[in-house]
Design an enzyme around this catalytic site. Sequence first.
Site, PDB file in Angstrom:
ATOM      1  N   CYS A   2     -40.857 -37.779  -6.289  1.00 43.10           N
ATOM      2  CA  CYS A   2     -41.977 -38.230  -5.470  1.00 43.10           C
ATOM      3  C   CYS A   2     -41.521 -38.334  -4.013  1.00 43.10           C
ATOM      4  O   CYS A   2     -40.413 -38.761  -3.727  1.00 43.10           O
ATOM      5  CB  CYS A   2     -42.539 -39.583  -5.879  1.00 43.10           C
ATOM      6  SG  CYS A   2     -43.182 -39.617  -7.530  1.00 43.10           S
ATOM      7  N   ARG A  27     -39.552 -32.774  -3.589  1.00 42.73           N
ATOM      8  CA  ARG A  27     -39.248 -33.980  -4.353  1.00 42.73           C
ATOM      9  C   ARG A  27     -40.164 -34.158  -5.567  1.00 42.73           C
ATOM     10  O   ARG A  27     -39.919 -35.008  -6.428  1.00 42.73           O
ATOM     11  CB  ARG A  27     -39.388 -35.215  -3.458  1.00 42.73           C
ATOM     12  CG  ARG A  27     -38.501 -35.188  -2.247  1.00 42.73           C
ATOM     13  CD  ARG A  27     -38.672 -36.453  -1.465  1.00 42.73           C
ATOM     14  NE  ARG A  27     -38.161 -37.573  -2.223  1.00 42.73           N
ATOM     15  CZ  ARG A  27     -36.899 -37.974  -2.210  1.00 42.73           C
ATOM     16  NH1 ARG A  27     -36.025 -37.344  -1.468  1.00 42.73           N
ATOM     17  NH2 ARG A  27     -36.497 -38.985  -2.929  1.00 42.73           N
ATOM     18  N   TRP A  74     -44.170 -36.607  -8.722  1.00 40.78           N
ATOM     19  CA  TRP A  74     -43.480 -36.079  -9.898  1.00 40.78           C
ATOM     20  C   TRP A  74     -43.762 -37.111 -10.982  1.00 40.78           C
ATOM     21  O   TRP A  74     -43.250 -38.232 -10.945  1.00 40.78           O
ATOM     22  CB  TRP A  74     -41.985 -35.961  -9.621  1.00 40.78           C
ATOM     23  CG  TRP A  74     -41.230 -35.277 -10.711  1.00 40.78           C
ATOM     24  CD1 TRP A  74     -41.010 -33.936 -10.846  1.00 40.78           C
ATOM     25  CD2 TRP A  74     -40.592 -35.894 -11.837  1.00 40.78           C
ATOM     26  NE1 TRP A  74     -40.275 -33.687 -11.983  1.00 40.78           N
ATOM     27  CE2 TRP A  74     -40.009 -34.859 -12.618  1.00 40.78           C
ATOM     28  CE3 TRP A  74     -40.461 -37.207 -12.278  1.00 40.78           C
ATOM     29  CZ2 TRP A  74     -39.304 -35.103 -13.789  1.00 40.78           C
ATOM     30  CZ3 TRP A  74     -39.762 -37.449 -13.455  1.00 40.78           C
ATOM     31  CH2 TRP A  74     -39.193 -36.399 -14.194  1.00 40.78           C
ATOM     32  N   ASN A 100     -42.570 -44.487  -4.770  1.00 36.20           N
ATOM     33  CA  ASN A 100     -41.603 -43.633  -5.453  1.00 36.20           C
ATOM     34  C   ASN A 100     -40.664 -44.548  -6.216  1.00 36.20           C
ATOM     35  O   ASN A 100     -40.069 -45.451  -5.631  1.00 36.20           O
ATOM     36  CB  ASN A 100     -40.815 -42.800  -4.434  1.00 36.20           C
ATOM     37  CG  ASN A 100     -39.650 -42.079  -5.086  1.00 36.20           C
ATOM     38  OD1 ASN A 100     -39.700 -41.760  -6.277  1.00 36.20           O
ATOM     39  ND2 ASN A 100     -38.601 -41.822  -4.328  1.00 36.20           N
ATOM     40  N   GLY A 101     -40.553 -44.330  -7.517  1.00 31.11           N
ATOM     41  CA  GLY A 101     -39.690 -45.170  -8.343  1.00 31.11           C
ATOM     42  C   GLY A 101     -40.352 -45.441  -9.679  1.00 31.11           C
ATOM     43  O   GLY A 101     -41.325 -44.764 -10.038  1.00 31.11           O
ATOM     44  N   GLU A 481     -22.659 -23.408 -14.528  1.00 35.28           N
ATOM     45  CA  GLU A 481     -23.507 -23.470 -13.337  1.00 35.28           C
ATOM     46  C   GLU A 481     -24.410 -22.227 -13.239  1.00 35.28           C
ATOM     47  O   GLU A 481     -25.593 -22.327 -12.897  1.00 35.28           O
ATOM     48  CB  GLU A 481     -22.616 -23.624 -12.086  1.00 35.28           C
ATOM     49  CG  GLU A 481     -23.334 -23.600 -10.752  1.00 35.28           C
ATOM     50  CD  GLU A 481     -24.405 -24.672 -10.572  1.00 35.28           C
ATOM     51  OE1 GLU A 481     -24.490 -25.596 -11.391  1.00 35.28           O
ATOM     52  OE2 GLU A 481     -25.183 -24.538  -9.614  1.00 35.28           O
ATOM     53  N   LYS A 485     -28.490 -22.339 -13.207  1.00 36.81           N
ATOM     54  CA  LYS A 485     -29.325 -21.750 -12.151  1.00 36.81           C
ATOM     55  C   LYS A 485     -30.407 -20.872 -12.773  1.00 36.81           C
ATOM     56  O   LYS A 485     -31.572 -20.937 -12.406  1.00 36.81           O
ATOM     57  CB  LYS A 485     -28.506 -20.904 -11.164  1.00 36.81           C
ATOM     58  CG  LYS A 485     -27.674 -21.623 -10.169  1.00 36.81           C
ATOM     59  CD  LYS A 485     -28.441 -22.372  -9.099  1.00 36.81           C
ATOM     60  CE  LYS A 485     -28.730 -23.777  -9.486  1.00 36.81           C
ATOM     61  NZ  LYS A 485     -27.726 -24.780  -9.331  1.00 36.81           N
ATOM     62  N   GLU A 488     -33.121 -22.932 -14.717  1.00 34.43           N
ATOM     63  CA  GLU A 488     -33.948 -23.765 -13.844  1.00 34.43           C
ATOM     64  C   GLU A 488     -35.078 -22.993 -13.183  1.00 34.43           C
ATOM     65  O   GLU A 488     -36.184 -23.488 -13.075  1.00 34.43           O
ATOM     66  CB  GLU A 488     -33.095 -24.294 -12.688  1.00 34.43           C
ATOM     67  CG  GLU A 488     -32.256 -25.472 -12.961  1.00 34.43           C
ATOM     68  CD  GLU A 488     -31.562 -25.933 -11.694  1.00 34.43           C
ATOM     69  OE1 GLU A 488     -30.713 -25.197 -11.156  1.00 34.43           O
ATOM     70  OE2 GLU A 488     -31.880 -27.038 -11.234  1.00 34.43           O
ATOM     71  N   HIS A 504     -16.444 -19.860 -32.171  1.00 35.36           N
ATOM     72  CA  HIS A 504     -16.693 -21.110 -32.892  1.00 35.36           C
ATOM     73  C   HIS A 504     -18.181 -21.425 -32.981  1.00 35.36           C
ATOM     74  O   HIS A 504     -18.551 -22.577 -33.176  1.00 35.36           O
ATOM     75  CB  HIS A 504     -15.931 -22.258 -32.221  1.00 35.36           C
ATOM     76  CG  HIS A 504     -14.462 -22.038 -32.203  1.00 35.36           C
ATOM     77  ND1 HIS A 504     -13.680 -22.196 -33.319  1.00 35.36           N
ATOM     78  CD2 HIS A 504     -13.641 -21.591 -31.215  1.00 35.36           C
ATOM     79  CE1 HIS A 504     -12.428 -21.900 -33.014  1.00 35.36           C
ATOM     80  NE2 HIS A 504     -12.378 -21.521 -31.745  1.00 35.36           N
ATOM     81  N   LYS A 603     -36.241 -32.500  -6.671  1.00 33.06           N
ATOM     82  CA  LYS A 603     -34.934 -32.356  -6.016  1.00 33.06           C
ATOM     83  C   LYS A 603     -34.013 -33.544  -6.247  1.00 33.06           C
ATOM     84  O   LYS A 603     -32.870 -33.377  -6.624  1.00 33.06           O
ATOM     85  CB  LYS A 603     -35.163 -32.143  -4.522  1.00 33.06           C
ATOM     86  CG  LYS A 603     -33.902 -31.893  -3.739  1.00 33.06           C
ATOM     87  CD  LYS A 603     -33.398 -30.500  -3.955  1.00 33.06           C
ATOM     88  CE  LYS A 603     -32.053 -30.267  -3.317  1.00 33.06           C
ATOM     89  NZ  LYS A 603     -31.343 -29.172  -3.973  1.00 33.06           N
TER      90      LYS A 603
END
Length: 608
Positions: A2, A27, A74, A100-101, A481, A485, A488, A504, A603
């Site tokens: 947010c 955000r 968000w 926001n929270g 990583e 990427k 996402e 394995h 973000k």
Amino acid sequence: MCGIIGYTGNKNVTSVILKGLKNLEYRGYDSAGIAVLDNKKIFISKFKGRISDLENSLKKIKIKSQIGLGHTRWATHGEPSKKNAHPHTDCFGKIALVHNGIIENHDKLRKELKEKGCKFKSETDTEVIAHLISKFYKKSLRKALIKTLKKLKGSYALAIINTDNPEKLLTARCDSPLIIGKGKNENFIASDAPAILEHTKKVIYLKDYQVAEISKNKVEVFNFKNKKIPYKVNTLAYDKESAEKKGYKHYMLKEIYEQPKILSTLFAQYLTPSGRTKFTNLNLKRDFLKNIKKITIVACGTAYHAGLVGKYIIESLTDIPVEVDLSSEFRYRNPIIKKKSLFIAISQSGETADTLAAIRKIKQHNVKILSICNVLGSSLTRESNSIIYTHAGPEIGVASTKAYTAQLMVLYLLTLHLATLKNILDKTKLKKIISSLKKIPHLQKQILRNDKKIKNIAKRHLHFGAFLYLGRNINFPTALEGALKLKEISYIPAEGYAAGEMKHGPIALIDEYRAVVCIANNSLIYEKMVSNIREILARRGKIVVIATKGNKNIKKYVKEIIYIPKIENLFSPLLVTVTLQLFAYYIAQIKGYDVDKPRNLAKSVTVE
Ligand code: F6R
């Protein structure tokens, strides 16, 4: 998560807020809303979807206002919808606020407020705040706000307007990021700098449990005892251009391309002209650094992968054992914390809730915390004993790229610093390592110049339904990583694995429909990677290989090769990562996805 903005001044309020929201859209972006005070009445407009929808709706409306607030959401409590979008109001429409929270005790508060006659319009946790302020409000809105905040459990950054005080914005924070921007005859509230950079670089970092009253010519900060307290005005180091796209199709692409320059900036910051490390503001005693017995690194997501690479770097150049933990795991386990340990937190935003919780846990054990962070003045930097900034500039693309390689470079340089203090590295070896590191920006540029080739390989692989990324040793985290990427931004299931683990389990996944990205740069374990490649081929998996320039042998096995320039294996993540970032970017971009704002992501993850 947010984004919030508040404005009071003489400019066109809606356009300042909309522009600010667009710069905060990274955000959260499932709904957006705005509230402005016009002739002592609150006008609200909110929409499910992107800020552009909100903008279109406002084009037809003439509003004369000097004060207002905005929000990009968000969703946490209640699905993305118009009714759940912020701002939220009290029953009388006299108070409007954005948040926001997360308010953890909102269920209980909602029940109590309903019993007292409050009518709720949304499913959000936020709405209880508006109703509570209204309940407590007699003469002073600030007092009512403080009373309300004392009732809340959880995290918040708030911006509030009220019809009885049409010249004032109110704000407060606890565990969610918030800055106050000071301008000339105008002032701002924002979650993050990009929202206000265009107007001012002077900011106040509001601390937890502080409340501020803001008019266009005045900012006053109070504690929870309603006592006025002094504050410091800081100057942001970013300029407006650093938060713009500069002709690139996406922020992510721009940020990938910025990497060589950022690494050079880090050399200028943390190396002397004679090639020694200098961390002048480390704020940790030499004696302590010389005698560190263990390092624990905590981080989330991409920053966690940087920590994993950090383990390889630190353990190969010093005698210090390193443990790396996900912040979300660390905060709920029982870590063995010994004296002479250094605790490193890595975070781009410095606002990740789990990482902040992890360092708060460690603080109780009286252990030193060093944070590697990109955002100046963020909560993490304020709560750490020592800070090394990554100087990557604002990272707007939701998928982290430039912050990651900057984190890696800081880890290399910090390791050299520790090894030198401990007398483990002799001058010749140190010189050699620094000379290799200094080549990296130039070598990254070579990869960027090769981006057409990477794009073409991406084109030929975007139809695959699933990817496996394999790497060994220091490039095992690089494989993690690379897979992160891809998933996402392209939504293709992608899994990173240590290549040695393939037999394995993951080998069961391999058939002609599975694409496998193999990191097989020149190293001591190159032959091991080749064995893995042959095993994948035997099962008809489709391979893209990352190999070192000049390696002709690999052509015997694989057609799709992305070459990286020659570099010692220890430094190769700084090159391999760039190729994997571009590969993921082009797959998502060609598929037509909104690369900078992938679905469901935000973000900075400021909630648990
Ligand atoms: C991935 C990504 C996230 C972040 C993670 C930690 O591209 O951006 O995985 O790395 O949320 O964020 P910071 O570094 O801000 O603590």
